[in-house]
Design a protein around this motif. Sequence first.
Motif, PDB file in Angstrom:
ATOM      1  N   PHE A 124      27.644  42.188  14.798  1.00 21.63           N
ATOM      2  CA  PHE A 124      28.414  42.970  15.763  1.00 21.63           C
ATOM      3  C   PHE A 124      28.327  44.467  15.482  1.00 21.63           C
ATOM      4  N   THR A 162      26.033  47.880  24.376  1.00 21.77           N
ATOM      5  CA  THR A 162      26.964  47.536  25.445  1.00 21.77           C
ATOM      6  C   THR A 162      27.400  48.811  26.148  1.00 21.77           C
ATOM      7  N   LEU A 182      35.235  44.342  18.690  1.00 22.63           N
ATOM      8  CA  LEU A 182      34.199  43.663  17.913  1.00 22.63           C
ATOM      9  C   LEU A 182      34.553  43.650  16.434  1.00 22.63           C
ATOM     10  N   LYS A 215      28.030  33.969  24.051  1.00 20.32           N
ATOM     11  CA  LYS A 215      29.248  34.736  23.761  1.00 20.32           C
ATOM     12  C   LYS A 215      29.125  36.186  24.261  1.00 20.32           C
ATOM     13  N   TRP A 216      27.947  36.766  24.090  1.00 20.02           N
ATOM     14  CA  TRP A 216      27.726  38.176  24.425  1.00 20.02           C
ATOM     15  C   TRP A 216      27.811  38.419  25.930  1.00 20.02           C
ATOM     16  N   LEU A 221      25.231  44.980  17.555  1.00 18.76           N
ATOM     17  CA  LEU A 221      25.443  44.812  18.995  1.00 18.76           C
ATOM     18  C   LEU A 221      26.373  45.876  19.573  1.00 18.76           C
ATOM     19  N   GLN A 252      30.555  40.643  27.941  1.00 25.24           N
ATOM     20  CA  GLN A 252      30.580  42.091  28.165  1.00 25.24           C
ATOM     21  C   GLN A 252      29.536  42.596  29.164  1.00 25.24           C
ATOM     22  N   GLU A 253      28.755  41.703  29.749  1.00 28.10           N
ATOM     23  CA  GLU A 253      27.568  42.177  30.467  1.00 28.10           C
ATOM     24  C   GLU A 253      27.880  43.002  31.718  1.00 28.10           C
TER      25      GLU A 253
END
Length: 454
Positions: A231, A238, A224, A209-210, A234, A213-214
Amino acid sequence: MKATKKYENKKILVLGLAKSGVAAAALLHKLGAFVTVNDAKEFDQNPDAQHLLELGITVITGSHPVDLLDEGFVLIVKNPGIPYSNPILEKAIKKHIPIITEIELAYQISEAPFIGITGTNGKTTTTTMIHQLLNSERQKGQAYLAGNIGFPASTVAQDVTADDVLVTELSSFQLMGVDEFRPHIAAITNLYEAHLDYHGDKAAYLAAKWRIQENMTSADFLLLNVDQPVFQELSHHTQATVIPFSTAKKLDRGACLSQGVLHYNQEEIIQASELGVPGIHNVENALVAIAVAKLSGVSTAAIKATLTQFSGVPHRTEYVGDVAGRKFYNDSKATNSLATEKALSGFEKSRLVLIAGGLDRGNEFAELIPHFKGLKAAVFYGETKEKLKKAADSAGVETVHLVDTLEEAVPSAFSESDEGDAILLSPANASWDQFPNFEVRGETFVALMKKLSK
């Protein structure tokens, strides 16, 4: 469509068909690639493969032969549902052949920016809300639905312009196969344990899922759910500009629910009671949609008008009609207990008659006991009816009926209801004991409701 010679004269394997595979194969063929399609379904029962063969694409069906990789492919575009444990993919990884999914291909050719929505629950409803909001007062271009909802993204992306936007529902399976993909706005609605048979554990599921945003930068926006500690943590890892949302705490910045009102950056947007769909989970969905709309320049008046009229997505706590003063809701998509819990949270239980039941997968439904408390009545059908009754009895539900089929359940529920009550189909089970899929189950429910009014 962006002009590209990236795939010209390249040998590419499309693994698995369905809508996304057909779209990817046709697009790559148009871009000048030497495309081979491999699908497990036999050719004589595979109209998609037959169509692609007519286009001049090489088609291999009936199995996934590992020696296919001896053909010198430089790229694999895989169907999201095919796990990486597939022998062809395992060999491809060893040979360092890149593996992408169709959403990556769509991004590479699209002139329009992407909005990406992922998460465990609420993706379809949130994506649909956003689509309607972004078209509500649009003067130039159009917002298009794509991905898991609407048409395959690589089909839609061929015709969009820079004035348009692609609003895409994205699964963890799709996101595992991205490379350059960079949405301008992305949201992760929530995260619960799901698809562990595919991912192995929750950490791997989260990692998939993450990936949404990579490639995002500070010029992009990542929404989020800060009600979930994972979250909160996390959000510090980002490059995207994080926009928080919460149904549990008041936020000075971002979207939140406070004293029954949905806010964005402290501006009052809409009363929760004015939303066209019930339930705290739909408040969560609406907060995401409001944030995306505000970031996209939609006015508060247009947001309020659209969300007031929003009646839901088919089979997802969808209001489907009124019979003799009873409101009927179709939540056939609720194929597990968590989804039914979410649906039940949106109703006054003392005025609610629940219909549930379906395929027996071994669940005892103890987790539903606290959510059954206070129900006016329940009607259970199908393979799990006895187990559901046991849970309802433990919850103190006084009126419980057991029937064999949904056809019997709907009139039974109606007979236990009064004017002003709601009747909710939220099965908490898969449909396959009596129906080919949840869509047919929901359509049958609606047809049975209409029959009551005759």
